[in-house]
Design an enzyme around this catalytic site. Structure first.
Site, PDB file in Angstrom:
ATOM      1  N   HIS A 267      -5.992  -7.314  -1.555  1.00  0.00           N
ATOM      2  CA  HIS A 267      -5.093  -6.611  -0.623  1.00  0.00           C
ATOM      3  C   HIS A 267      -5.311  -7.155   0.780  1.00  0.00           C
ATOM      4  O   HIS A 267      -6.399  -7.532   1.153  1.00  0.00           O
ATOM      5  CB  HIS A 267      -5.382  -5.097  -0.640  1.00  0.00           C
ATOM      6  CG  HIS A 267      -4.254  -4.288  -0.123  1.00  0.00           C
ATOM      7  ND1 HIS A 267      -4.085  -4.025   1.204  1.00  0.00           N
ATOM      8  CD2 HIS A 267      -3.198  -3.719  -0.751  1.00  0.00           C
ATOM      9  CE1 HIS A 267      -2.994  -3.301   1.376  1.00  0.00           C
ATOM     10  NE2 HIS A 267      -2.433  -3.102   0.208  1.00  0.00           N
ATOM     11  N   ASP A 324      -0.892  -1.732  -7.691  1.00  0.00           N
ATOM     12  CA  ASP A 324      -0.054  -2.314  -8.751  1.00  0.00           C
ATOM     13  C   ASP A 324      -0.802  -2.559 -10.051  1.00  0.00           C
ATOM     14  O   ASP A 324      -0.186  -2.937 -11.053  1.00  0.00           O
ATOM     15  CB  ASP A 324       0.539  -3.640  -8.254  1.00  0.00           C
ATOM     16  CG  ASP A 324       1.546  -3.403  -7.143  1.00  0.00           C
ATOM     17  OD1 ASP A 324       1.500  -4.100  -6.116  1.00  0.00           O
ATOM     18  OD2 ASP A 324       2.361  -2.468  -7.295  1.00  0.00           O
TER      19      ASP A 324
END
Ligand code: SDX
Length: 386
Positions: A267, A324
């Site tokens: 991320h 996700d």
């Protein structure tokens, strides 16, 4: 030449990047919407209540929420001509392309109405985006479109439009409704990620909200962003079908073989566990058990996570599961085709996109967005022969 590095540059005008909406602490793994911890909202709120919170800054009263819900129900119908728009597209069209195009087309039906009526436009988008999404799904599987049933809740109306059909009554499944509402809450905003920054940048030029959202949908579709939830399922299925096993796959990732990545990991901001991923992972077990679905892909995902979290390569790069990583397994268990996963992300993110667009346009300090470039090209030189 200037001695400055790219890190010294950002948006020229800070007013275009400050916000009161969402707070993230990437090291602590903290996410708050208007100050409320995501864990509390996911457990106790609803998608529409959180949408109001993000847009207007405080939780709605019961009356405000009731009126908001009622307004949205009254705007679910698409213009009949717009329904014909779908017949112009191939059934193989990716639902994210259909979604973005249809939202852009949606604005053409309201150009005559008051373009400044942002409140009504937000209601229209909240009401119609799920319908457009369901039609993109039905189009891809060759099934007839249903009309919305406004006696149903937001989530149940959406589920029925996707999984109901003309031949039999649709059975509401409370497990499905609660799980989907919770997943939508977890996606509603995330500060100024790539797609939200796109919505803000397009909106800062004076473009209308439909156009800004259409651009945001396209930005979200990339596999490094919202498209990752679809890419995770493809990755898990590839590990299952190839029989290479999790260990060999992880070694290929570490060797960066053919640019392979551990999708759903890493991320830009979180250098700790994404708090949403933790909540989604908890949901995955509950939802699959509740639906009576046993999916080997979930076991592969858990094995992959265990492997990666113990491996120096991922630890030193502070790579953890993001939002996700587990969502796709749940969407698949719900019955959504893989190519609809990012569409679900877009429906979740719509309130956040609109909240940021509205916040920016309400701020008199806001100027047109213009990321500052650091020029590293040739110094001045003369055209040959002059
Ligand atoms: C979302 O911004 C947001 O808030 C987005 C989002 C939201 O809610 O809006 O949270 C939603 O988009 C989540 C991210 C979904 N994307 C993926 O899961 C795709 C896989 N992840 C990546 O491609 C990557 O982690 C990014 C794009 C998310 C972040 O990319 P960065 O910032 O370039 O990664 P980094 O600088 O932290 O990388 C550092 C190192 C590099 O290795 P070296 O070159 O130093 O050897 O980690 C490596 C990267 O190659 N790396 C990965 C990896 N992610 C980073 N290696 C393998 N697999 C990965 N997933």
């Amino acid at each position: 030449q200037t001695g400055l590095t790219a890190l010294d540059y950002g948006f020229v005008n800070t007013a275009s990047t400050q916000s009161e909406i969402t707070y993230i602490d990437g090291n602590q793994g903290i996410l708050r919407y208007r100050g409320y911890p995501i864990e509390q909202l996911a457990e106790n709120s609803t998608y529409l209540e959180v949408a109001w919170l993000l847009i207007y800054g405080s939780l709605p009263t019961a009356d405000q929420l009731g009126e908001f819900d009622e307004k949205i129900r009254r705007h679910t119908l698409l213009h009949e001509d717009l329904k014909r728009f779908f017949s112009a597209l191939p059934h193989t069209a990716h639902p994210m392309s259909v979604l973005s195009s249809a939202v852009s087309a949606l604005s053409t039906y309201y150009e005559g109405s008051d373009p400044d009526d942002v409140e009504l436009t937000m209601v229209r988008l909240l009401a119609k985006l799920p319908v457009i999404a369901a039609y993109a799904h039905k189009k891809s599987i060759g099934q007839a479109f249903l009309y919305p049933d406004n006696s149903l809740s937001f989530v149940d109306n959406f589920l029925r439009l996707n999984f109901g059909n003309m031949a039999e009554p649709y059975q509401i499944d409370p497990t499905l409704s609660k799980a989907l509402d919770r997943l939508l809450i977890l996606h509603e905003d995330h500060e100024q990620n790539a797609s939200t920054s796109t919505v803000r940048l397009v909106g800062s030029t004076g473009a209308n909200l439909y156009s800004s959202i259409s651009a945001g949908i396209q930005a979200l579709s990339g596999p490094l962003h919202g498209g990752a939830n679809e890419a995770v399922l493809q990755m898990l299925a590839q590990i299952r079908d190839s029989g290479e096993g999790v260990g060999k796959f992880v070694e290929r990732v570490k060797r960066k073989e053919d640019g392979v990545k551990l999708m759903g990991f890493g991320h830009r901001v979180y250098k700790n566990y994404d708090p949403r991923a933790k909540l989604v992972k908890e949901s995955a077990d509950e939802v699959l058990a509740g639906l009576g679905v046993a999916d080997p892909l979930l076991d592969i995902a858990k094995e992959l996570e265990q492997f990666a979290l113990q491996d120096e390569y991922f630890k030193e790069r502070r790579l953890y599961p993001n939002v996700d990583f587990y969502t796709g397994v749940i969407y698949k268990a719900m019955g959504f085709p893989t190519r609809m996963f990012t569409v679900l992300f877009a429906i979740g993110r719509l309130p956040g996109w609109m909240a940021h667009w509205r916040e920016m346009n309400l701020d008199p300090q806001t100027k047109i967005g213009r990321p500052q470039q650091l020029y590293v090209g040739e110094p001045e030189r003369q055209y040959p022969g002059l």
